[in-house]
Design a protein around this motif. Structure first.
Motif, PDB file in Angstrom:
ATOM      1  N   LYS A 276       3.323   5.883  -3.027  1.00  0.00           N
ATOM      2  CA  LYS A 276       4.464   6.658  -3.514  1.00  0.00           C
ATOM      3  C   LYS A 276       4.434   6.787  -5.036  1.00  0.00           C
ATOM      4  O   LYS A 276       4.911   7.771  -5.589  1.00  0.00           O
ATOM      5  CB  LYS A 276       5.775   5.996  -3.075  1.00  0.00           C
ATOM      6  N   LYS A 277       3.878   5.786  -5.722  1.00  0.00           N
ATOM      7  CA  LYS A 277       3.820   5.823  -7.178  1.00  0.00           C
ATOM      8  C   LYS A 277       2.809   6.841  -7.689  1.00  0.00           C
ATOM      9  O   LYS A 277       2.938   7.346  -8.793  1.00  0.00           O
ATOM     10  CB  LYS A 277       3.445   4.444  -7.724  1.00  0.00           C
ATOM     11  N   GLN A 278       1.798   7.143  -6.880  1.00  0.00           N
ATOM     12  CA  GLN A 278       0.744   8.053  -7.316  1.00  0.00           C
ATOM     13  C   GLN A 278       1.305   9.461  -7.508  1.00  0.00           C
ATOM     14  O   GLN A 278       2.049   9.956  -6.670  1.00  0.00           O
ATOM     15  CB  GLN A 278      -0.395   8.094  -6.290  1.00  0.00           C
ATOM     16  N   ASN A 279       0.932  10.085  -8.607  1.00  0.00           N
ATOM     17  CA  ASN A 279       1.364  11.459  -8.857  1.00  0.00           C
ATOM     18  C   ASN A 279       0.396  12.418  -8.187  1.00  0.00           C
ATOM     19  O   ASN A 279      -0.812  12.218  -8.232  1.00  0.00           O
ATOM     20  CB  ASN A 279       1.410  11.745 -10.360  1.00  0.00           C
ATOM     21  N   SER A 280       0.931  13.455  -7.634  1.00  0.00           N
ATOM     22  CA  SER A 280       0.118  14.447  -6.954  1.00  0.00           C
ATOM     23  C   SER A 280      -0.161  15.606  -7.901  1.00  0.00           C
ATOM     24  O   SER A 280       0.697  16.014  -8.680  1.00  0.00           O
ATOM     25  CB  SER A 280       0.837  14.955  -5.709  1.00  0.00           C
TER      26      SER A 280
ATOM     27  N   LYS B  70       0.836  -1.201   0.000  1.00  0.00           N
ATOM     28  CA  LYS B  70       0.000   0.000   0.000  1.00  0.00           C
ATOM     29  C   LYS B  70       0.874   1.255   0.000  1.00  0.00           C
ATOM     30  O   LYS B  70       0.601   2.219  -0.729  1.00  0.00           O
ATOM     31  CB  LYS B  70      -0.914  -0.021   1.222  1.00  0.00           C
ATOM     32  N   LYS B  71       1.937   1.259   0.798  1.00  0.00           N
ATOM     33  CA  LYS B  71       2.843   2.410   0.832  1.00  0.00           C
ATOM     34  C   LYS B  71       3.552   2.594  -0.501  1.00  0.00           C
ATOM     35  O   LYS B  71       3.737   3.718  -0.970  1.00  0.00           O
ATOM     36  CB  LYS B  71       3.876   2.241   1.953  1.00  0.00           C
ATOM     37  N   ALA B  72       3.962   1.479  -1.124  1.00  0.00           N
ATOM     38  CA  ALA B  72       4.643   1.574  -2.420  1.00  0.00           C
ATOM     39  C   ALA B  72       3.699   2.146  -3.475  1.00  0.00           C
ATOM     40  O   ALA B  72       4.102   2.988  -4.278  1.00  0.00           O
ATOM     41  CB  ALA B  72       5.138   0.196  -2.838  1.00  0.00           C
ATOM     42  N   ASN B  73       2.445   1.718  -3.462  1.00  0.00           N
ATOM     43  CA  ASN B  73       1.473   2.248  -4.417  1.00  0.00           C
ATOM     44  C   ASN B  73       1.202   3.722  -4.157  1.00  0.00           C
ATOM     45  O   ASN B  73       1.010   4.500  -5.094  1.00  0.00           O
ATOM     46  CB  ASN B  73       0.164   1.463  -4.357  1.00  0.00           C
TER      47      ASN B  73
END
Length: 94
Positions: free
Chosen positions: A54-58, A49-52
């Motif tokens: 971090k992948k998300q763009n803000s 969940k944490k890795a996903n």
């Protein structure tokens, strides 16, 4: 109840207790094993969940500090003054 039936019930109860006592350690360790697997799965899910995340763009723009903004404004002001082409008014000599 006669004595024979009472004795038979005691025998059955004793056998049931012995079976439970034999199975009790297995049930206990199986319970601990299930809890261990559950905990491992939870930690792996948390990491995924944490890795996903971090992948998300803000969509939020990057923060620029006040000092950096002032420096950029000063640089832009200097750049505008330097890039303005000289006009006839600026070229006239007295």
């Amino acid at each position: 109840m006669d004595a024979g039936a009472n004795l038979f019930l005691r025998y059955k109860l004793k056998n049931l207790l012995l079976q439970f006592v034999k199975l009790a350690p297995f049930i206990y360790y199986r319970h601990k094993l299930v809890n261990r697997k559950k905990k491992i799965n939870e930690t792996l899910k948390k990491k995924a969940k944490k890795a996903n995340a971090k992948k998300q763009n803000s969509n939020k723009p990057r923060y620029i500090s006040k000092a950096e903004r002032a420096a950029l404004e000063a640089e832009q002001a200097n750049g505008e003054q330097a890039t303005t082409p000289p006009t006839e008014e600026n070229n006239t000599k007295p």
